[in-house]
Design an enzyme around this catalytic site. Sequence first.
Site, short mmCIF file in Angstrom:
data_model
loop_
_atom_site.label_atom_id
_atom_site.label_comp_id
_atom_site.label_asym_id
_atom_site.label_seq_id
_atom_site.Cartn_x
_atom_site.Cartn_y
_atom_site.Cartn_z
N VAL A 261 0.82 -1.22 0.00
CA VAL A 261 0.00 0.00 0.00
C VAL A 261 0.85 1.27 0.00
O VAL A 261 0.35 2.35 -0.35
CB VAL A 261 -1.00 0.04 1.19
CG1 VAL A 261 -2.02 -1.07 1.08
CG2 VAL A 261 -0.28 0.03 2.53
N ASN B 158 -6.67 -1.18 6.20
CA ASN B 158 -6.28 -1.85 7.46
C ASN B 158 -4.77 -2.10 7.56
O ASN B 158 -4.25 -2.22 8.67
CB ASN B 158 -7.05 -3.19 7.56
CG ASN B 158 -6.45 -4.11 8.59
OD1 ASN B 158 -6.70 -3.95 9.80
ND2 ASN B 158 -5.64 -5.07 8.15
N SER C 294 -6.08 3.58 15.55
CA SER C 294 -5.69 2.83 16.75
C SER C 294 -5.95 3.69 17.97
O SER C 294 -5.87 4.93 17.90
CB SER C 294 -4.19 2.51 16.69
OG SER C 294 -3.74 2.08 17.96
N TYR D 244 4.04 5.61 15.16
CA TYR D 244 2.75 4.92 14.98
C TYR D 244 1.59 5.84 15.40
O TYR D 244 0.59 5.97 14.68
CB TYR D 244 2.80 3.66 15.84
CG TYR D 244 1.63 2.71 15.73
CD1 TYR D 244 1.53 1.80 14.69
CD2 TYR D 244 0.64 2.69 16.71
CE1 TYR D 244 0.48 0.90 14.62
CE2 TYR D 244 -0.42 1.80 16.65
CZ TYR D 244 -0.50 0.90 15.60
OH TYR D 244 -1.55 0.01 15.55
N ALA D 245 1.74 6.49 16.57
CA ALA D 245 0.67 7.37 17.05
C ALA D 245 0.47 8.55 16.11
O ALA D 245 -0.68 8.94 15.82
CB ALA D 245 1.00 7.86 18.46
N ALA D 246 1.57 9.11 15.60
CA ALA D 246 1.46 10.24 14.68
C ALA D 246 0.75 9.80 13.39
O ALA D 246 -0.12 10.51 12.87
CB ALA D 246 2.84 10.81 14.36
N LYS E 228 -1.34 7.25 13.06
CA LYS E 228 -2.73 6.90 13.36
C LYS E 228 -3.57 8.14 13.66
O LYS E 228 -4.78 8.16 13.39
CB LYS E 228 -2.79 5.91 14.52
CG LYS E 228 -2.19 4.53 14.20
CD LYS E 228 -2.92 3.84 13.06
CE LYS E 228 -2.56 2.37 12.93
NZ LYS E 228 -3.27 1.71 11.82
N ILE F 97 -6.04 -6.11 20.40
CA ILE F 97 -6.67 -7.21 19.65
C ILE F 97 -5.65 -8.33 19.48
O ILE F 97 -4.47 -8.09 19.23
CB ILE F 97 -7.14 -6.71 18.25
CG1 ILE F 97 -7.95 -5.40 18.36
CG2 ILE F 97 -7.93 -7.79 17.53
CD1 ILE F 97 -9.26 -5.46 19.08
P1 NAI Z 1 -0.68 -7.78 11.82
O1 NAI Z 1 0.77 -7.43 11.82
O2 NAI Z 1 -1.09 -9.05 12.44
O3 NAI Z 1 -1.25 -7.72 10.33
C1 NAI Z 1 -0.99 -6.61 9.51
C2 NAI Z 1 -1.09 -7.03 8.06
O4 NAI Z 1 -0.75 -5.90 7.24
C3 NAI Z 1 -0.11 -8.16 7.71
O5 NAI Z 1 -0.78 -9.17 7.01
C4 NAI Z 1 0.94 -7.47 6.88
O6 NAI Z 1 1.55 -8.30 5.92
C5 NAI Z 1 0.12 -6.36 6.22
N1 NAI Z 1 0.98 -5.28 5.73
C6 NAI Z 1 2.03 -4.71 6.37
N2 NAI Z 1 2.60 -3.79 5.56
C7 NAI Z 1 1.88 -3.78 4.40
C8 NAI Z 1 1.97 -3.05 3.20
N3 NAI Z 1 2.96 -2.14 3.00
N4 NAI Z 1 1.06 -3.27 2.23
C9 NAI Z 1 0.09 -4.19 2.42
N5 NAI Z 1 -0.06 -4.92 3.52
C10 NAI Z 1 0.84 -4.72 4.52
O7 NAI Z 1 -1.42 -6.54 12.51
P2 NAI Z 1 -2.91 -6.43 13.10
O8 NAI Z 1 -2.80 -6.45 14.56
O9 NAI Z 1 -3.84 -7.34 12.40
O10 NAI Z 1 -3.20 -4.92 12.68
C11 NAI Z 1 -4.08 -4.55 11.61
C12 NAI Z 1 -4.34 -3.06 11.71
O11 NAI Z 1 -4.96 -2.77 12.96
C13 NAI Z 1 -3.08 -2.21 11.65
O12 NAI Z 1 -3.34 -1.02 10.93
C14 NAI Z 1 -2.81 -1.92 13.10
O13 NAI Z 1 -2.07 -0.73 13.25
C15 NAI Z 1 -4.22 -1.78 13.63
N6 NAI Z 1 -4.36 -1.96 15.08
C16 NAI Z 1 -4.09 -3.16 15.68
C17 NAI Z 1 -4.28 -3.31 17.04
C18 NAI Z 1 -4.06 -4.60 17.75
O14 NAI Z 1 -4.23 -4.63 18.99
N7 NAI Z 1 -3.70 -5.68 17.08
C19 NAI Z 1 -4.72 -2.18 17.85
C20 NAI Z 1 -4.98 -0.98 17.13
C21 NAI Z 1 -4.80 -0.89 15.79
#
Ligand code: NAI
Length: 238
Positions: A56, A82, A134, A146-148, A150, A179
Amino acid sequence: MRSVAMVTGAQRGIGFGISQVLAHRGFSVVLCDLDKSALEEAGQTLPDSHTEVLDVADFAAVQVVVERIEKTWGPIAVLVNNAGINRDHMIHKMNEEDWDAVVAVNLKGQFNCMRQVIPYMRARQAGRIINISSASWLGNVGQANYAAAKAGVIGLTKTAARELARLHITVNAICPGFIDTPMTRRMPPDAFEAMMEKIPMGRIGTPEDVGRVVAFLASEDAAYVTGEVINVGGGMVL
Ligand code: NAI
């Protein structure tokens, strides 16, 4: 015909949970992520889904993939931004690469996808955009980058909501709390426990907890909701 939902970062974690819920609510989901085989494995479990390898952060690649989805699988009715990464360090130890990488994926990545999808949605005067921010957007020790990024997502969301409201396109943000995904399972055990203690509901969230709120925002029931920031965190932010 099923409506098409494009979900980024969909091969695992929250993105896969969102894709599962949308697929079971009747959307044809296009899972977008970095790894072809992980994507295909994830897609196999979902009815009528498709996969696209997509970074992305790459503006030109997003343009190509969005065009292909529109031509091959049909009009994108729902965009879920996402994809996200974290590279946590205190500011005095954070290097330039950590800053740039997190902003490039978490903030510019969302702009890149919106920039390509919005012209199609404008032409149709219909569409739903759901951006994953987030709870950390409010500030979190060790997460300046990350905070900036988000917090930037919130500004991007509210601006797009204002620009697109008259065209019946809604744009909302979701702030997951804590999560259960590969991202959070990588944390040191003491940090993981400290986060658990901040959750009034006393349990970690599931990707599907986030997915069901995405499905609501993508549904007819949410037609009059735009520019909102919805916490999904079991009361973590009150
Ligand atoms: P994760 O690390 O398990 O999954 C993230 C996915 O994004 C992975 O499949 C990864 O390959 C993909 N990804 C990374 N860089 C990419 C790129 N340049 N282009 C396309 N895909 C890419 O993370 P999770 O926990 O599922 O997080 C998903 C979203 O939710 C993120 O934006 C994260 O910041 C946000 N989030 C997660 C929280 C949590 O507690 N897990 C809390 C708050 C927000």
